[in-house]
Design a protein around this motif. Structure first.
Motif, PDB file in Angstrom:
ATOM      1  N   GLU A   6       8.180  -5.631   1.838  1.00 22.34           N
ATOM      2  CA  GLU A   6       7.467  -4.417   1.440  1.00 22.34           C
ATOM      3  C   GLU A   6       7.391  -4.367  -0.077  1.00 22.34           C
ATOM      4  N   ALA A   7       6.422  -3.615  -0.577  1.00 29.31           N
ATOM      5  CA  ALA A   7       6.275  -3.517  -2.033  1.00 29.31           C
ATOM      6  C   ALA A   7       6.033  -2.078  -2.450  1.00 29.31           C
ATOM      7  N   ILE A   8       6.348  -1.827  -3.706  1.00 32.33           N
ATOM      8  CA  ILE A   8       6.048  -0.521  -4.312  1.00 32.33           C
ATOM      9  C   ILE A   8       5.218  -0.805  -5.556  1.00 32.33           C
ATOM     10  N   CYS A   9       4.208  -0.009  -5.783  1.00 37.05           N
ATOM     11  CA  CYS A   9       3.478  -0.164  -7.044  1.00 37.05           C
ATOM     12  C   CYS A   9       4.347   0.516  -8.108  1.00 37.05           C
ATOM     13  N   PRO A  45       0.679   8.231  -3.445  1.00 36.61           N
ATOM     14  CA  PRO A  45       0.822   7.884  -2.031  1.00 36.61           C
ATOM     15  C   PRO A  45       0.555   6.397  -1.802  1.00 36.61           C
ATOM     16  N   HIS A  46       1.431   5.769  -1.038  1.00 32.41           N
ATOM     17  CA  HIS A  46       1.249   4.354  -0.698  1.00 32.41           C
ATOM     18  C   HIS A  46       0.608   4.313   0.696  1.00 32.41           C
ATOM     19  N   ASP A  47      -0.701   4.582   0.716  1.00 34.15           N
ATOM     20  CA  ASP A  47      -1.364   4.732   2.010  1.00 34.15           C
ATOM     21  C   ASP A  47      -2.566   3.813   2.184  1.00 34.15           C
ATOM     22  N   TRP A 102       1.013  -9.558   4.028  1.00 37.62           N
ATOM     23  CA  TRP A 102      -0.320  -9.419   4.614  1.00 37.62           C
ATOM     24  C   TRP A 102      -0.807  -7.984   4.599  1.00 37.62           C
ATOM     25  N   ASP A 103       0.046  -7.060   4.964  1.00 37.49           N
ATOM     26  CA  ASP A 103      -0.408  -5.670   5.074  1.00 37.49           C
ATOM     27  C   ASP A 103       0.514  -4.752   4.308  1.00 37.49           C
ATOM     28  N   ALA A 104       0.471  -4.866   2.983  1.00 33.94           N
ATOM     29  CA  ALA A 104       1.314  -3.989   2.159  1.00 33.94           C
ATOM     30  C   ALA A 104       0.669  -2.609   2.114  1.00 33.94           C
ATOM     31  N   LEU A 119      -4.780  -0.727  -5.839  1.00 34.79           N
ATOM     32  CA  LEU A 119      -4.178  -1.516  -6.926  1.00 34.79           C
ATOM     33  C   LEU A 119      -5.243  -1.956  -7.914  1.00 34.79           C
ATOM     34  N   CYS A 120      -4.899  -1.944  -9.192  1.00 32.82           N
ATOM     35  CA  CYS A 120      -5.836  -2.340 -10.237  1.00 32.82           C
ATOM     36  C   CYS A 120      -5.203  -3.458 -11.062  1.00 32.82           C
TER      37      CYS A 120
END
Ligand SMILES: Cc1ncc(COP(=O)(O)O)c(C=O)c1O
Length: 467
Positions: A354-357, A364-366, A383-385, A390-391
């Motif tokens: 899993e990742a966090i920006c 929201p991480h949605d 594959w499905d973070a 994301l920029c």
């Protein structure tokens, strides 16, 4: 999922060990391995306490293969752990950090004469014998050191097939590791050890597998080991002072993933050990263990910088289909500045993360996004973070990368290995320097016949790169 000392700061960025992850990325560059010292030490203490409170005769060796550098060796020693090493390089690292050799256990299924000699010469506490050839090799090495008697464990294959990825199962009968119990190979090896005057049989060892989320295979292996200990005692009159049950306790990679708590693991291990010993009328041995992932896994985070972001149509109709199906969705790839070379586990084991920006941790991480590496492979990290949109320039933090990431890093595509920083209470210290692109050619040699005249005459003006 926030782990260890991770928190979201008032500016909405990720903080680890009191350090702003975006600042860390700026100061030390990316990719960057960040080790959370408090989380790391906390895992050492919790593991020790879980076992010491239930079974005082125990010995916990940190399995250096999970993550090793001189700073990690110092932490393991300060936390009262022993150390398990599996190569000359790991042993050298331990010795360079002045780890007491008597608390080192040397592993490996194909140890060289050089490695055996290095272990003996430096007074390593135990060598874990993997096969019969090694018994002879070690006895020969010891002939060079008159009077030296080497303590050894015999690694056995208990014939237990754990529930984990097939590449990290090691307890089954069909394995390259150790000596089979059921076919008598383990007992035969112990007889050979006992017959060598310069070897001292200390006990047996097994390691059933890694990233285990229950204790079932350990429990089955303990039962098989107790039976072996009873037959060793009957056949040779020798006691087994140490039973080493390896490592294997899993960690949390995903917020909905099951991880077994070390206290529950300890309950199962100690309970089954006591009942197996009782069944065979055996005295309590020292219970030795070699956790790696459980000590460092959750303490590590990898920071990356997001580069290109692209959205592609998902084609249906199988291979060769050329038309984007209007009913299907698209996939968004966000590429990072690392990948396969700093974390090969998704490719090796289909490991999931899993990742966090980190730069916009409070948002929201949605959104679903595919985090891709930058290697010449389809080196998808996740594959499905779930992330915000994301920029380019965003800092991404991939969780639970403390074990088998830096340790398994390579120079594929001639990528320099990232630095490792240890963070604690707002302080960040580099514990492994980032390799430079000059390091990528450091070991290259040009045979004379390939030297271009311009290089020989110093005409080519190639300035060394500094980053
Ligand atoms: C002999 C041995 N001991 C300990 C370990 C550490 O395992 P883990 O990191 O799953 O605790 C391993 C991992 O491969 C191993 O092979």
């Amino acid at each position: 999922m926030l782990l260890g000392t991770q928190r979201i700061s008032s500016e909405g960025t990720l903080e680890i060990g009191g350090c702003n992850a975006v600042e860390l990325a700026r100061a030390f560059g990316t990719p960057l391995y960040v080790m959370d010292e408090a989380a790391l030490r906390g895992a050492c203490r919790r593991y020790r306490k879980a076992f010491e409170s239930r079974y005082p005769r125990n010995l916990i060796h940190y399995a250096g293969k999970a993550f090793l550098c001189t700073a990690m060796v110092r932490i393991a020693e300060q936390e009262g752990l022993g150390l398990d090493v599996a190569s000359a390089g790991e042993l050298h690292t331990a010795l360079m950090a002045d780890f007491p050799p008597s608390r080192i256990n040397m592993h490996g299924n194909s140890k060289s004469l050089y490695e055996l000699d290095m272990a003996v010469r430096n007074g390593v506490g135990h060598i874990t014998i993997d096969n019969r050839l090694e018994i002879e090799m070690l006895a020969d090495v010891l002939d060079r050191y008159p009077g030296h008697v080497q303590g050894v464990l015999v690694r056995c294959a208990p014939g237990v097939d754990p529930e984990t990825h097939r590449y990290i199962r090691t307890g089954q009968a069909d394995t390259k590791f150790g000596l089979n119990i059921a076919d008598g190979s383990a007992l035969e090896a112990v007889r050979l050890v006992v017959a060598k005057p310069n070897l001292r049989f200390k006990g047996i060892h097994f390691h059933v597998g890694s990233q285990l989320t229950d204790a079932e295979s350990h429990v089955a292996a303990i039962e098989a080991a107790a039976e072996l200990i009873a037959s060793i005692s009957a056949a040779t009159g020798t006691d087994c002072e140490i039973l080493n049950i390896g490592g294997g306790l899993g960690v949390r990679y995903l917020s909905d993933g099951a991880a077994l708590q070390v206290e529950d693991f300890a309950d199962s291990i100690v309970g089954s050990l006591r009942s197996s010993l009782e069944r065979y009328g055996l005295p309590e041995p020292i219970l030795a263990q070699e956790p790696g992932r459980a000590i460092v896994g959750e303490a590590g985070t990898t920071l990356y910088t997001i580069g290109a972001v692209k959205t592609v149509p998902v084609l249906t109709g199988g291979r060769g289909s050329r038309r984007a199906d209007s009913r299907t969705a698209t996939r968004t790839y966000a590429s990072v500045d690392g990948g396969l070379s700093d974390n090969p586990r998704p490719q090796l084991y289909e490991a999931r993360y899993e990742a966090i920006c980190a730069s916009r941790a409070a948002e929201p991480h949605d959104r679903v996004v595919t985090i891709a590496g930058k290697h010449c492979e389809t080196d998808v990290l996740i594959w499905d973070a779930k992330c915000p949109v994301l920029c380019p320039g965003d800092i991404l933090a991939v969780q639970t990368t403390g074990a088998y990431n830096y340790a398994m890093a390579s120079n594929y595509n001639r990528f320099p290995k990232p630095a490792v920083v240890l963070v604690n209470d707002g302080q960040a210290d580099v514990i492994v320097e980032r390799e430079t692109i000059e390091d990528m050619v450091r070991c290259d040699r040009l045979p004379d016949r390939l030297v271009k005249p311009s290089l020989r005459d110093g005409e080519a003006s190639i300035a060394p790169e500094t980053s």
